[in-house]
Design a protein around this motif. Sequence first.
Motif, PDB file in Angstrom:
ATOM      1  N   SER A   1     -26.349  26.447 -60.107  1.00  0.00           N
ATOM      2  CA  SER A   1     -25.987  26.812 -58.740  1.00  0.00           C
ATOM      3  C   SER A   1     -24.716  26.052 -58.377  1.00  0.00           C
ATOM      4  CB  SER A   1     -27.116  26.488 -57.766  1.00  0.00           C
ATOM      5  OG  SER A   1     -27.201  25.096 -57.526  1.00  0.00           O
ATOM      6  N   THR A   2     -24.303  26.150 -57.130  1.00  0.00           N
ATOM      7  CA  THR A   2     -23.061  25.503 -56.707  1.00  0.00           C
ATOM      8  C   THR A   2     -23.259  24.587 -55.501  1.00  0.00           C
ATOM      9  OG1 THR A   2     -22.506  27.477 -55.401  1.00  0.00           O
ATOM     10  CG2 THR A   2     -21.608  27.343 -57.633  1.00  0.00           C
ATOM     11  N   LEU A   3     -24.516  24.246 -55.189  1.00  0.00           N
ATOM     12  CA  LEU A   3     -24.816  23.346 -54.080  1.00  0.00           C
ATOM     13  C   LEU A   3     -24.817  21.906 -54.586  1.00  0.00           C
ATOM     14  CD1 LEU A   3     -25.637  23.306 -51.034  1.00  0.00           C
ATOM     15  CD2 LEU A   3     -28.017  23.177 -51.819  1.00  0.00           C
TER      16      LEU A   3
ATOM     17  N   PHE B   1     -30.514  14.410 -38.285  1.00  0.00           N
ATOM     18  CA  PHE B   1     -31.356  15.053 -39.305  1.00  0.00           C
ATOM     19  C   PHE B   1     -32.157  14.004 -40.069  1.00  0.00           C
ATOM     20  CE2 PHE B   1     -32.022  16.615 -43.616  1.00  0.00           C
ATOM     21  CZ  PHE B   1     -32.533  17.893 -43.406  1.00  0.00           C
ATOM     22  N   PHE B   2     -31.502  12.916 -40.446  1.00  0.00           N
ATOM     23  CA  PHE B   2     -32.169  11.826 -41.165  1.00  0.00           C
ATOM     24  C   PHE B   2     -33.325  11.250 -40.351  1.00  0.00           C
ATOM     25  CE2 PHE B   2     -32.017   7.071 -41.321  1.00  0.00           C
ATOM     26  CZ  PHE B   2     -32.782   6.909 -42.469  1.00  0.00           C
ATOM     27  N   GLU B   3     -33.095  11.007 -39.075  1.00  0.00           N
ATOM     28  CA  GLU B   3     -34.152  10.433 -38.243  1.00  0.00           C
ATOM     29  C   GLU B   3     -35.314  11.406 -38.071  1.00  0.00           C
ATOM     30  OE1 GLU B   3     -32.141   7.032 -35.505  1.00  0.00           O
ATOM     31  OE2 GLU B   3     -32.363   9.005 -34.599  1.00  0.00           O
ATOM     32  N   GLU B   4     -35.012  12.693 -38.023  1.00  0.00           N
ATOM     33  CA  GLU B   4     -36.067  13.700 -37.917  1.00  0.00           C
ATOM     34  C   GLU B   4     -36.953  13.708 -39.167  1.00  0.00           C
ATOM     35  OE1 GLU B   4     -36.399  18.554 -38.162  1.00  0.00           O
ATOM     36  OE2 GLU B   4     -34.570  17.660 -37.348  1.00  0.00           O
ATOM     37  N   LYS B   5     -36.329  13.559 -40.354  1.00  0.00           N
ATOM     38  CA  LYS B   5     -37.076  13.641 -41.606  1.00  0.00           C
ATOM     39  C   LYS B   5     -37.737  12.320 -41.982  1.00  0.00           C
ATOM     40  CE  LYS B   5     -36.065  17.905 -42.151  1.00  0.00           C
ATOM     41  NZ  LYS B   5     -37.119  18.940 -41.977  1.00  0.00           N
ATOM     42  N   GLY B   6     -37.066  11.211 -41.716  1.00  0.00           N
ATOM     43  CA  GLY B   6     -37.634   9.907 -42.037  1.00  0.00           C
ATOM     44  C   GLY B   6     -37.702   9.598 -43.517  1.00  0.00           C
ATOM     45  N   THR B   7     -36.896  10.270 -44.312  1.00  0.00           N
ATOM     46  CA  THR B   7     -36.860  10.071 -45.762  1.00  0.00           C
ATOM     47  C   THR B   7     -35.425   9.817 -46.200  1.00  0.00           C
ATOM     48  OG1 THR B   7     -36.397  12.392 -46.322  1.00  0.00           O
ATOM     49  CG2 THR B   7     -38.709  11.775 -45.995  1.00  0.00           C
ATOM     50  N   PRO B   8     -35.216   9.355 -47.446  1.00  0.00           N
ATOM     51  CA  PRO B   8     -33.854   9.339 -47.962  1.00  0.00           C
ATOM     52  C   PRO B   8     -33.227  10.732 -47.814  1.00  0.00           C
ATOM     53  CG  PRO B   8     -35.311   8.201 -49.465  1.00  0.00           C
ATOM     54  CD  PRO B   8     -36.187   8.847 -48.432  1.00  0.00           C
ATOM     55  N   THR B   9     -31.982  10.756 -47.383  1.00  0.00           N
ATOM     56  CA  THR B   9     -31.335  12.019 -47.023  1.00  0.00           C
ATOM     57  C   THR B   9     -29.923  12.051 -47.602  1.00  0.00           C
ATOM     58  OG1 THR B   9     -32.604  12.163 -44.968  1.00  0.00           O
ATOM     59  CG2 THR B   9     -30.588  13.454 -45.078  1.00  0.00           C
ATOM     60  N   LEU B  10     -29.516  13.223 -48.047  1.00  0.00           N
ATOM     61  CA  LEU B  10     -28.151  13.416 -48.527  1.00  0.00           C
ATOM     62  C   LEU B  10     -27.536  14.605 -47.812  1.00  0.00           C
ATOM     63  CD1 LEU B  10     -28.159  16.103 -50.626  1.00  0.00           C
ATOM     64  CD2 LEU B  10     -29.381  14.468 -52.060  1.00  0.00           C
ATOM     65  N   ALA B  11     -26.211  14.674 -47.824  1.00  0.00           N
ATOM     66  CA  ALA B  11     -25.508  15.852 -47.310  1.00  0.00           C
ATOM     67  C   ALA B  11     -25.108  16.713 -48.495  1.00  0.00           C
ATOM     68  CB  ALA B  11     -24.278  15.429 -46.515  1.00  0.00           C
ATOM     69  N   ALA B  12     -25.271  18.029 -48.351  1.00  0.00           N
ATOM     70  CA  ALA B  12     -25.020  18.950 -49.456  1.00  0.00           C
ATOM     71  C   ALA B  12     -24.100  20.079 -49.012  1.00  0.00           C
ATOM     72  CB  ALA B  12     -26.337  19.514 -49.992  1.00  0.00           C
ATOM     73  N   TYR B  13     -23.262  20.519 -49.949  1.00  0.00           N
ATOM     74  CA  TYR B  13     -22.234  21.524 -49.640  1.00  0.00           C
ATOM     75  C   TYR B  13     -22.091  22.475 -50.817  1.00  0.00           C
ATOM     76  CZ  TYR B  13     -17.610  23.357 -48.331  1.00  0.00           C
ATOM     77  OH  TYR B  13     -16.560  24.172 -47.990  1.00  0.00           O
ATOM     78  N   ASP B  14     -21.929  23.744 -50.528  1.00  0.00           N
ATOM     79  CA  ASP B  14     -21.741  24.747 -51.573  1.00  0.00           C
ATOM     80  C   ASP B  14     -20.263  24.812 -51.941  1.00  0.00           C
ATOM     81  OD1 ASP B  14     -21.603  26.966 -53.214  1.00  0.00           O
ATOM     82  OD2 ASP B  14     -22.995  28.165 -52.017  1.00  0.00           O
ATOM     83  N   VAL B  15     -19.927  24.335 -53.137  1.00  0.00           N
ATOM     84  CA  VAL B  15     -18.523  24.309 -53.558  1.00  0.00           C
ATOM     85  C   VAL B  15     -18.043  25.663 -54.058  1.00  0.00           C
ATOM     86  CG1 VAL B  15     -18.500  21.854 -54.076  1.00  0.00           C
ATOM     87  CG2 VAL B  15     -19.148  23.474 -55.867  1.00  0.00           C
ATOM     88  N   GLY B  16     -18.963  26.615 -54.225  1.00  0.00           N
ATOM     89  CA  GLY B  16     -18.578  27.970 -54.562  1.00  0.00           C
ATOM     90  C   GLY B  16     -18.092  28.195 -55.970  1.00  0.00           C
TER      91      GLY B  16
ATOM     92  N   ASP C   1     -21.673  24.234 -43.636  1.00  0.00           N
ATOM     93  CA  ASP C   1     -20.907  25.362 -44.175  1.00  0.00           C
ATOM     94  C   ASP C   1     -19.406  25.287 -43.920  1.00  0.00           C
ATOM     95  OD1 ASP C   1     -23.272  26.661 -45.022  1.00  0.00           O
ATOM     96  OD2 ASP C   1     -23.577  27.447 -42.992  1.00  0.00           O
ATOM     97  N   GLU C   2     -18.940  24.325 -43.153  1.00  0.00           N
ATOM     98  CA  GLU C   2     -17.553  24.370 -42.705  1.00  0.00           C
ATOM     99  C   GLU C   2     -16.577  23.968 -43.830  1.00  0.00           C
ATOM    100  OE1 GLU C   2     -19.963  22.703 -41.035  1.00  0.00           O
ATOM    101  OE2 GLU C   2     -20.331  24.117 -39.399  1.00  0.00           O
ATOM    102  N   ALA C   3     -16.204  22.723 -43.884  1.00  0.00           N
ATOM    103  CA  ALA C   3     -15.231  22.292 -44.886  1.00  0.00           C
ATOM    104  C   ALA C   3     -15.553  20.890 -45.367  1.00  0.00           C
ATOM    105  CB  ALA C   3     -13.813  22.338 -44.309  1.00  0.00           C
ATOM    106  N   TRP C   4     -15.163  20.615 -46.590  1.00  0.00           N
ATOM    107  CA  TRP C   4     -15.325  19.280 -47.179  1.00  0.00           C
ATOM    108  C   TRP C   4     -14.272  19.084 -48.262  1.00  0.00           C
ATOM    109  CZ3 TRP C   4     -17.434  18.550 -52.361  1.00  0.00           C
ATOM    110  CH2 TRP C   4     -17.451  17.202 -52.755  1.00  0.00           C
ATOM    111  N   PHE C   5     -13.656  17.924 -48.257  1.00  0.00           N
ATOM    112  CA  PHE C   5     -12.669  17.586 -49.276  1.00  0.00           C
ATOM    113  C   PHE C   5     -12.985  16.208 -49.842  1.00  0.00           C
ATOM    114  CE2 PHE C   5     -10.676  20.481 -46.315  1.00  0.00           C
ATOM    115  CZ  PHE C   5     -10.134  21.436 -47.167  1.00  0.00           C
ATOM    116  N   ASP C   6     -13.094  16.155 -51.144  1.00  0.00           N
ATOM    117  CA  ASP C   6     -13.264  14.911 -51.888  1.00  0.00           C
ATOM    118  C   ASP C   6     -11.876  14.512 -52.365  1.00  0.00           C
ATOM    119  OD1 ASP C   6     -13.900  12.873 -53.623  1.00  0.00           O
ATOM    120  OD2 ASP C   6     -14.724  14.198 -55.166  1.00  0.00           O
ATOM    121  N   ILE C   7     -11.266  13.572 -51.670  1.00  0.00           N
ATOM    122  CA  ILE C   7      -9.851  13.294 -51.907  1.00  0.00           C
ATOM    123  C   ILE C   7      -9.703  12.306 -53.055  1.00  0.00           C
ATOM    124  CG2 ILE C   7      -7.716  12.425 -50.872  1.00  0.00           C
ATOM    125  CD1 ILE C   7      -8.755  13.539 -48.225  1.00  0.00           C
TER     126      ILE C   7
END
Length: 322
Positions: free
Chosen positions: A171-173, A126-141, A221-227
């Motif tokens: 929002s929650t993203l 995704f980063f290479e496609e966009k060519g810009t600074p990129t972050l990953a985002a997740y909806d914590v709900g 959309d799957e799962a993410w844990f900040d341990i």
Amino acid sequence: MKAVVLAGGYATRLWPITRNRPKMLLPVGDGTVIDEIFADLEADDRVDEVFVSTNERFAEEFEAYLADSTFEKPTVSVEDTSAESEKFGVVGALAQLIDREGVDDDLVVVAGDNLISFDVGEFVDFFEEKGTPTLAAYDVGSRERAKSYGLVTLEGDRVVDFQEKPDDPQSTLVSIACYAFPKETLPDFEEYLSDGNNPDEPGWFIQWLQSRQDVHAFTFDEAWFDIGTPESYLDAVSWYLGGESIVHPDATVENTVIGDDVYVLAGATITDSTIEESVVFKNATVHDADVRRSIIDEETMVDGLDLSGALVGAHSRLTNEE
């Protein structure tokens, strides 16, 4: 392309379990928290070097761990700190590493205490496609949870607003401490710091960067844990186990009820007990105990107790002796 795995924290909220070990090396399944990130980066031919950014206190632990592993790319890059009070902050540590290691390529940065359900290679695509600074985002709900992270507002997949730890999130993203930066943006770290900006959370840098140029977000959309807490670690283990339990073949379990989401490591001995949603480290002994939602560290004795939400440090002895 280079990669940095952030592993410089002292994880004080997980003490005593992390008093003498980095939280990234806490066990999850057959490996540790950090293994999945290492495996993804190892498999990606675009990444030729992986720097593990850690502090002086835990450098030897990571060096020993990597020496015994099958990973070939990671090397330890040491921040000049040995205590929480001396930390540069994440942005400061990154700027120092870029200078120290002479990084002059596109850069992927992943927090080593992230347990994520996507392959880091998908994020790099995704980063290479966009060519810009990129972050990953997740909806914590949860808006309450969102207060602890960087809040992301999107138009399509472009970030149009970023607020680090807002008091009233709309929002929650949120951003999950997985970033990629084109090599042309690496001097921005030094500019950001020289202007007196916050050197700690990387979200402040993203907020500053987003106000100056396009930033895109890879959402999943799957799962993410900040341990970072006992609860999040146990939740991550529970997700990994999927409601099942794992008892190492070299552990001894007798006359014991093993409930859901229990992880028992090699050499542990559990007798006449009930264990639920807990992790029992190697060579720990549990006898005549009811243990729920707890972490029992290695070489520990627990005898005749009812424990719930407990953190029992290594080499401890907890008994119900009169």
